[in-house]
Every structure is written in structure tokens, then in C-alpha cells.
Scaffold this motif. Structure first.
Motif, mmCIF file in Angstrom:
data_model
loop_
_atom_site.group_PDB
_atom_site.id
_atom_site.type_symbol
_atom_site.label_atom_id
_atom_site.label_comp_id
_atom_site.label_asym_id
_atom_site.label_seq_id
_atom_site.Cartn_x
_atom_site.Cartn_y
_atom_site.Cartn_z
ATOM 1 N N ASN A 37 0.827 -1.212 0.000
ATOM 2 C CA ASN A 37 0.000 0.000 0.000
ATOM 3 C C ASN A 37 0.861 1.262 0.000
ATOM 4 O O ASN A 37 0.535 2.260 -0.654
ATOM 5 C CB ASN A 37 -0.913 0.026 1.220
ATOM 6 N N ALA A 38 1.961 1.215 0.743
ATOM 7 C CA ALA A 38 2.813 2.396 0.884
ATOM 8 C C ALA A 38 3.631 2.685 -0.367
ATOM 9 O O ALA A 38 3.953 3.846 -0.653
ATOM 10 C CB ALA A 38 3.739 2.221 2.091
ATOM 11 N N ILE A 39 3.976 1.651 -1.148
ATOM 12 C CA ILE A 39 4.890 1.832 -2.286
ATOM 13 C C ILE A 39 4.157 1.896 -3.630
ATOM 14 O O ILE A 39 4.734 2.325 -4.633
ATOM 15 C CB ILE A 39 5.925 0.670 -2.323
ATOM 16 N N LYS A 40 2.894 1.530 -3.699
ATOM 17 C CA LYS A 40 2.225 1.275 -4.975
ATOM 18 C C LYS A 40 2.141 2.489 -5.900
ATOM 19 O O LYS A 40 2.002 2.320 -7.120
ATOM 20 C CB LYS A 40 0.831 0.697 -4.739
ATOM 21 N N ASN A 41 2.224 3.689 -5.369
ATOM 22 C CA ASN A 41 2.125 4.881 -6.212
ATOM 23 C C ASN A 41 3.481 5.432 -6.638
ATOM 24 O O ASN A 41 3.557 6.529 -7.197
ATOM 25 C CB ASN A 41 1.329 5.971 -5.490
ATOM 26 N N TYR A 42 4.539 4.665 -6.384
ATOM 27 C CA TYR A 42 5.889 5.130 -6.701
ATOM 28 C C TYR A 42 6.548 4.168 -7.687
ATOM 29 O O TYR A 42 5.954 3.184 -8.119
ATOM 30 C CB TYR A 42 6.706 5.272 -5.407
ATOM 31 N N ASN A 43 7.770 4.484 -8.062
ATOM 32 C CA ASN A 43 8.530 3.640 -8.987
ATOM 33 C C ASN A 43 9.213 2.535 -8.183
ATOM 34 O O ASN A 43 10.102 2.821 -7.373
ATOM 35 C CB ASN A 43 9.566 4.500 -9.723
ATOM 36 N N TYR A 44 8.813 1.297 -8.390
ATOM 37 C CA TYR A 44 9.288 0.234 -7.512
ATOM 38 C C TYR A 44 9.315 -1.122 -8.224
ATOM 39 O O TYR A 44 8.728 -1.311 -9.292
ATOM 40 C CB TYR A 44 8.383 0.115 -6.280
ATOM 41 N N SER A 45 10.014 -2.047 -7.617
ATOM 42 C CA SER A 45 9.902 -3.473 -7.941
ATOM 43 C C SER A 45 9.887 -4.216 -6.618
ATOM 44 O O SER A 45 10.420 -3.724 -5.613
ATOM 45 C CB SER A 45 11.073 -3.945 -8.806
ATOM 46 N N ILE A 46 9.258 -5.386 -6.602
ATOM 47 C CA ILE A 46 9.232 -6.202 -5.386
ATOM 48 C C ILE A 46 9.675 -7.617 -5.714
ATOM 49 O O ILE A 46 9.120 -8.262 -6.613
ATOM 50 C CB ILE A 46 7.832 -6.241 -4.740
ATOM 51 N N THR A 47 10.682 -8.074 -5.002
ATOM 52 C CA THR A 47 11.117 -9.460 -5.080
ATOM 53 C C THR A 47 10.821 -10.124 -3.740
ATOM 54 O O THR A 47 11.216 -9.605 -2.693
ATOM 55 C CB THR A 47 12.630 -9.566 -5.369
ATOM 56 N N ILE A 48 10.105 -11.230 -3.772
ATOM 57 C CA ILE A 48 9.864 -12.013 -2.567
ATOM 58 C C ILE A 48 10.872 -13.139 -2.532
ATOM 59 O O ILE A 48 10.929 -13.960 -3.457
ATOM 60 C CB ILE A 48 8.441 -12.611 -2.546
ATOM 61 N N LEU A 49 11.689 -13.181 -1.491
ATOM 62 C CA LEU A 49 12.592 -14.302 -1.298
ATOM 63 C C LEU A 49 11.920 -15.220 -0.277
ATOM 64 O O LEU A 49 11.965 -14.981 0.923
ATOM 65 C CB LEU A 49 13.957 -13.837 -0.797
#
Length: 271
Positions: free
Chosen positions: A42-54
Motif C-alpha cells: 500500500n505504501a509503495i504502490k504509487n511510486y517507482n518500484y519493484s518487489i522481489t519475494i525471497l
């Protein structure tokens, strides 16, 4: 250039807590991971990001949960030490000017977390440790007798988004720099867990320290060798927000001055 945050989220739902610390609000580990991740997303969704789940030995339930989001899911049976080493390998693949957020799965984040963090990143040139100055009052005028710089080159910053309550206890009080950004204050800190943000080029530069600290998940070694205290020669300046932008979800370490239970209740309705 727009700031990009690459999140590496280490998750394991087999172990409730490494040190058997009780969880707040009677949450089981799976539910805790879900609301922590949802708060992060929710906090990052409006920004430029990637998410890796380890994912370390993840259950099918947790795999299914993470696959509902736009993430890169890496699965394996690693153990705590090796999972830390894997995050460093992943971080090296990102562009030097981007940022990486090494994030453990038991930190709850406020909605404005990355608004505040990105503002600090983009204005970090104004954040630097002041010189040591020895002054004397002479005929009603203050004269500087000695000015000693704390660094040869302005230190890069590390951001630890959690403000721990023990930093306000008498036995742990130390002199720290306090900085003001547009949205909050930031306190210099000299110790963290393995949850923090660094610029990718600094991850590569400090790779040996990061790798060595993974042995027995030694965050004391990490903090001692990575962060400056009084001087910053070859070390980084680590800061955390006041009030906290996240909380470590252990009963004894909940960050003060925010209603985490209210946020928890809201997130439970979203997962």
C-alpha cells in the motif's frame, strides 16, 4: 531522475520468531506476514518500484497470497543466514543509482512511509554530520578555536524506517544528529536489524561487510562496521524517522507515537 525503490522481502512462515519473541495482537505468523506485506505494498504502490519475494520454505498458502501481487517470487530452502546472502546477490543486479530496501517480513509500515523516505532521498545533500567545534567566549564574542571535520568525503546514507522504543531509555541515550526533512525528523542511529534501505552502488561497495554480517545473522557486526558514530571515515550515516514509519512486530519493540492496532485492523479487512 525519478527515484526507484527495489524491495527485497525475505519471508518464512515456518518459524514464528527467531528469538521466540511474542507477537502483538495475538497474530499468527501467516496473518502477520500478510498484513505486513499489504502495508508495504500500500505504501509503495504509487511510486517507482519493484518487489522481489525471497521465500524461504514457504507454505502453499503464502505462495498463493504473494502471487496475487505483481512480484517476482523466488522460492527455496535457505535458512536465515543464506537468505540474507541471497538478498545481497539480488541487490547487485539493480542499477547503481537505484535504491534497495532489504525488508524482513515482520515490519508493519505506515501508508506515508515511502512519501517520507523518497523525499529524504531526493534531498539527502542537506543531510550531513556537522563538524566538531571548540569555541570560546572572548569579550562577548564567540570565537571558534578548532573545527574538526568528521569525514573526508560526505557519507552516503542508510535509512532504517523503524524508531525503536529502547532508544529513549536512559541507559541507551547517546548524542546523535537530528535532521529535519519536509515531513518529519530523522535521528542518526548506529545500530539496525537487517531491514534498511541503501543505494545499490553502496551495497556493491560494502558487499564484503554485508556478506560477513550474514554469518549467524550478525546485525551487531553489520552495525559496528557499516555505520559511523562520531566519525564517518569509510562508514555510512544511518538515520531513522521520528516518529517511526514502521514497527517491528514484537510486543517489546513496538515503535511509539502511532496507533499500530488501528492500522492492523484496517489491513485485516484488506487481506
Amino acid at each position: 531522475m525519478e527515484t526507484k525503490i527495489n524491495i527485497i522481502f525475505r519471508s518464512c512462515d515456518v518459524v514464528n520468531a527467531v528469538h521466540n519473541a511474542p507477537r502483538p495482537f495475538d497474530l499468527d505468523k501467516k496473518t502477520l506476514i500478510k498484513i505486513c506485506f499489504k502495508s508495504l505494498h500500500n505504501a509503495i504502490k504509487n511510486y517507482n518500484y519493484s518487489i522481489t519475494i525471497l521465500g524461504d520454505n514457504l507454505s502453499e498458502e503464502m505462495k498463493s497470497f504473494f502471487k496475487e501481487f505483481d512480484v517476482n517470487l523466488i522460492e527455496g530452502i535457505f535458512g536465515n543466514d543464506e537468505s540474507i546472502r541471497q538478498t545481497i546477490k539480488i541487490a547487485e543486479q539493480f542499477n547503481d543509482e537505484e535504491w534497495v530496501y532489504f525488508c524482513e517480513d515482520d515490519y508493519l509500515h505506515r501508508p506515508e512511509t515511502f512519501q517520507y523516505i523518497i523525499d529524504l532521498i531526493e534531498n539527502r545533500d542537506s543531510v550531513f554530520p556537522a563538524s566538531i567545534k571548540i569555541k570560546k567566549l572572548l569579550r562577548k564574542r564567540e570565537i571558534t578555536l578548532l573545527s574538526l571535520k568528521r569525514f573526508f568525503k560526505k557519507p552516503a546514507i542508510v535509512i532504517h524506517p523503524c524508531d525503536y522504543p529502547d532508544r529513549y531509555k536512559f541507559q541507551y541515550l547517546t548524542k546523535n544528529f537530528i535532521f529535519l526533512s519536509r515531513f518529519c525528523h530523522w535521528r542518526q542511529v548506529s545500530d539496525t536489524t537487517f531491514t534498511f534501505l541503501m543505494q545499490v552502488k553502496d551495497v556493491k561497495r560494502k558487499k564484503n561487510i554485508l556478506l560477513k554480517s550474514s554469518n549467524s545473522a550478525n546485525d551487531r557486526y553489520l552495525s559496528k562496521n557499516l555505520y559511523g558514530t562520531t566519525f564517518f571515515f569509510k562508514k555510512l550515516l544511518c538515520v531513522s524517522p521520528i516518529p517511526s514509519l514502521s514497527t517491528h512486530m514484537h510486543i517489546e519493540t513496538m515503535s511509539p507515537l502511532f496507533d499500530w492496532e488501528k492500522l492492523k485492523d484496517k489491513l485485516l479487512k484488506e487481506i
